[in-house]
Design a protein around this motif. Sequence first.
Motif, PDB file in Angstrom:
ATOM      1  N   ARG A   8       0.781  -1.183   0.116  1.00 42.83           N
ATOM      2  CA  ARG A   8      -0.367  -0.036  -0.065  1.00 42.83           C
ATOM      3  C   ARG A   8       0.877   1.332   0.060  1.00 42.83           C
ATOM      4  N   ILE A  10       1.916   5.210   0.618  1.00 40.48           N
ATOM      5  CA  ILE A  10       2.160   5.956   1.767  1.00 40.48           C
ATOM      6  C   ILE A  10       1.053   6.883   1.366  1.00 40.48           C
ATOM      7  N   LYS A  11      -0.009   7.313   2.510  1.00 43.34           N
ATOM      8  CA  LYS A  11      -1.060   8.006   2.140  1.00 43.34           C
ATOM      9  C   LYS A  11      -1.071   9.430   2.712  1.00 43.34           C
ATOM     10  N   ARG A  12      -0.264   9.434   3.862  1.00 39.89           N
ATOM     11  CA  ARG A  12       0.013  10.811   4.261  1.00 39.89           C
ATOM     12  C   ARG A  12       1.210  11.372   3.877  1.00 39.89           C
ATOM     13  N   LYS A  13       1.602  12.847   3.943  1.00 47.43           N
ATOM     14  CA  LYS A  13       2.908  13.298   3.595  1.00 47.43           C
ATOM     15  C   LYS A  13       3.749  12.834   4.549  1.00 47.43           C
ATOM     16  N   GLN A  36       0.431  16.635  -4.725  1.00 51.95           N
ATOM     17  CA  GLN A  36       0.474  15.699  -3.975  1.00 51.95           C
ATOM     18  C   GLN A  36       1.847  15.024  -4.239  1.00 51.95           C
ATOM     19  N   ILE A  57       1.663   8.775  -3.945  1.00 50.30           N
ATOM     20  CA  ILE A  57       1.068   7.434  -4.149  1.00 50.30           C
ATOM     21  C   ILE A  57       2.268   6.441  -4.689  1.00 50.30           C
TER      22      ILE A  57
END
Length: 67
Positions: A8, A10-13, A36, A57
């Motif tokens: 998966r 990384i969703k957050r910075k 992003q 992403i």
Amino acid sequence: MLSSTERRPIKRKPPRGTIARYRDRIVEVLGEARGQRVMIRSIHADGSERLTAVKLINLLPLETQLF
């Protein structure tokens, strides 16, 4: 082989200094870029260091074992 949870993105910075995987390289996150994207530092096969802005992403967390 990576499990589905390790694949998966990384969703957050991530904070500055975070180590992550980008394609076939291990990279260090240097900070935010536009939108992003984050700036990363990587060492290439020829030994040169490169700074690149990549989409968040496309960064993956490291597995539990680095080598």
